[in-house]
Design an enzyme around this catalytic site. Sequence first.
Site, PDB file in Angstrom:
ATOM      1  NE  ARG A 601      -3.937  -1.912   2.615  1.00  0.00           N
ATOM      2  CZ  ARG A 601      -4.764  -2.066   3.565  1.00  0.00           C
ATOM      3  NH1 ARG A 601      -4.457  -1.592   4.700  1.00  0.00           N
ATOM      4  NH2 ARG A 601      -5.868  -2.967   3.327  1.00  0.00           N
ATOM      5  CG  ASP A 776       2.024  -6.585   7.100  1.00  0.00           C
ATOM      6  OD1 ASP A 776       1.800  -5.691   6.358  1.00  0.00           O
ATOM      7  OD2 ASP A 776       2.413  -7.660   6.944  1.00  0.00           O
TER       8      ASP A 776
END
Length: 1021
Positions: A601, A776
């Site tokens: 991302r 994450d």
Amino acid sequence: MSDNMQIDSPPQGSIDEGLYSRQLYVLGKEAMIKMQNANVLIIGLGGLGIEIAKNVALAGVKSLSLYDPHPVELSDLSTQFFLSESDVGKTRAESSSTKLSELNQYVPISIVNDLSESTLASFKCIVATDITLEEQVKLNNFTHPKEIGFISADIRGLFGQVFVDFGKNFNVIDQTGEEALTGIVSDIEKDGTVTMLDDNRHGLQDGDFVKFSEIQGMDKLNDGSPHKVEVLGPYAFKIKMSDSYGTYIKGGLYQQVKVPKSLNFEPLTQQLKSPEYVISDFAKFDRPPQYHLGFQGLHAFQTRHQGKLPRPCHDEDANELLKLVSEIATQNPDILGEDPVNEKLIKELSYQATGNLPGMVAMYGGLIAQEVLKCCSSKFGPVKQWLYFDSLESLPPTERYPRNAETCKPLGTRYDSQIAVFGKPYQETISNLKVFLVGSGAIGCEMLKNWAMMGLGSGPDGKVIITDMDSIEKSNLNRQFLFRPKDVGRNKADVAATAVQAMNPDLKGKIEAKLEKVGQDTEHIFDDSFWNNLDFVTNALDNVDARTYVDRRCIFYKKPLLESGTLGTKGNTQVVIPNLTESYSSSQDPPEKSIPLCTLRSFPNKIDHTIAWAKSLFQGYFADSPESVNLYLTQSNYVEQTLKQNPDIKGTLQNISDYLNKRPYTFNDCIKWARLEFENKFNHDIQQLLYNFPKDAKTSNGAPFWSGPKRAPEPLHFDIDNPDHFNFVVGGANLLAFIYGLKEPKATLEDYKKALAEIEIPPFTPKSGVSIAANDAEAEEQSNRLSGSIDDDEIRSIAASLPEPSTLAGYRLNPIEFEKDDDTNHHIEFISAASNCRALNYCIETADASKTKFIAGKIIPAIATTTALVTGLVCLELYKVVGGKTDIEDYKNGFINLALPFIGFSEPIKSPQGKYNEKTFDQIWDRFDIEGNLTLQQLLDHFEKNEGLEISMLSYGVSLLYASFFPPKKVKDRLAMKLTDLIKEVSKRDIPSHVKNLIFEVCCDDKEGEDVEVPYICVKL
């Protein structure tokens, strides 16, 4: 498509990527172009010569010349697949050239009529088969000083030999073909010790070279010069450096540098006396010297007997060969050293000398063709300099198939070369087999060709069944050699069946081509009678799911399975034998390493990351969003249903609103959309990221945020002259027009410039409250917070903005399914441009469309040479299956890497054993077979009486039919029911009419009341 379809030649210095797409990822563009400038000569066009020529032609050299004035003999048909009985009497070169020229229209085929020095001097590589040792030496004496590649080879039954000489100074530009290793630097000490970030393994070896970039403090390291590596451990290595390099501050990447290596080959005259071997089977480490003398002995025998080889299983000839070999050993004492001549091996070599087997031809043909490509391209490590191989384990048990002068004598048939090795009774067995080939692509084509040469299934009781649901594409032609340009669009199985029947007319009426996929949906076609009628099964598949399904079927019906696969220059083979070995499914590859979500991302650092991001962007824009729109328009209560299943309901509803309320009506609207998306993705989103995490941001412990794998990005400013910027708009506009059904215009550059000039680009305004995951853990936490309800004000507002489906009756969008192989559909164009624009954001080296296609399309690299070798090894295992071998030590799983080159074998793993009540059973292959449709009570009684087992649970599929903890009334009601009725009662479904076996899983207690593992139950109706 017409039969005379022509392939247009690509421009000079370029490659037809449609044809060579998969091979390109094996060799690389530089090596491919170099190879396409090389002329190759093949001398001798028996089975081995034509197999080498076939593979070299498919690979695509500049030209291929043939020399073989010998007339075609019937025995040639045993392995020479381009010959027929009508060719007998013509020269082998003349008969082979026409069909060989059909393989690849980019490779002209010519016949050479003399081997004068002026002719030989025009070739980059010369391959010699079926010529005398004296002729080999004469040729090599000419080629060696001129540094023309020279390869000589012979196959004698189950024995093979190859010699390679590429001259005194042969440069290898890349020895392994593996992708260059890269990594992130954590620290560089003054003494040159380089440490990896986050305990990531560097994967380097002593003597490797690396270059550095983006090092802060030691700027001198960033000049691109290579540094030799000394490995200190898996997470650190050392380079030589002085104090002048300065002091390391932070950052930095390393990349492995492939340094060319110069190899010195010795000529044949020297290597005959002092051979250098590549070991092909480490279980036979002591055999190459024996074979080195044995093959020289065969040449001496031929010289004595006017070119004739020892007769099959002829003891007098074998004793003469043994004597000749002993004399050669005495003259060259260093070859064997202290070891004596192995009488048994040399006699076996004599017995099989006239033999010529398709499996050996395919194996050596693939290996040698790859050596030719190495010579022409300078890529991969060549054989240096002898490689001997035998597969004596393939010989059948003598008690079942006696081998003697009578059973192995020539009969005047096309199979005499196989009969010479195995005998007539064995040939009759092969011809009457019933076999199933699953898949007729690259491996399937090679397998069928080998089977046709063997005569497998060609007898009165024989049959070959092949199935493949795919049709032929242009890219198949480079490695699936049964197909020609005229076949593009036709079904693979039909074309392959027709092709091999032409190769061996004995197969006419013996091959059945099917178009169905083998799976649960076709079990009414591939039913009990089908599987029970087979002798063995061979997989030629390209996906794990299909392989595991066939594996399960073979376990159930107890059929041997021959399994294989390739990946570029790598390949493997596995043999699965009932009640002996483990199955294909017993082991599995580790899962692919996924890219962390936060890296994808916001923090990419490799081109693989940006390509994955670009493909997900394509999927979201042109597949997922249009599908969501169509679901909204067709499903009642879509919003409420989606709330239960989709945590990102807000994003989904916003997409539906945008795609319906802001839909384009002209192509210019599509251009505007694409241009604004460019601004959003490559400028505004990047500015927002830097707003959240400025370039001088610190972590909670005070360290720089933008360090290690996190690269601080730069926003892009649209430039129509930048191909990646422009292609993003072109690809995006065309794809958007497609999903809305707008007619695709023939827009010119001027049309785009005009449309882009009219677009007003909104300025960036930072958004407060936007959360961007830094790792994450935060990404997962954010994902968990995405869920909402219809009561949320923002979600209610978006839902209210959606047009009522009734007002758009019949209106649908056209979702796009990603297709990598059509270069006109804008798919790869868009993904490549999006990936490269993101790479430019993060100062990552961009990739061309070819590399992007390879990664985004998950293309499996493939080359004909590996396929040929692997199928050859499979056929050598096939001989063992046909012979009914029961000793696991006779079977071999093969592992190859032609780039190194490496050939290795391991004994299959024995299937595991289990035990209950002093009874042992095979955990993979055994089961309880019960005849007839019993009642549940009869089944329980049977196991208690005959096996000493008390069934505590019984299930059929997902239906639990019986459990000891069921209420007494429920148990009582079911005990009297037939098993078929019980299944219908519990599952609420009828048993399909084609099902003749009911499979039950059970939990049981043994005589001691202990829970034990037992096989499943098969009830035969």
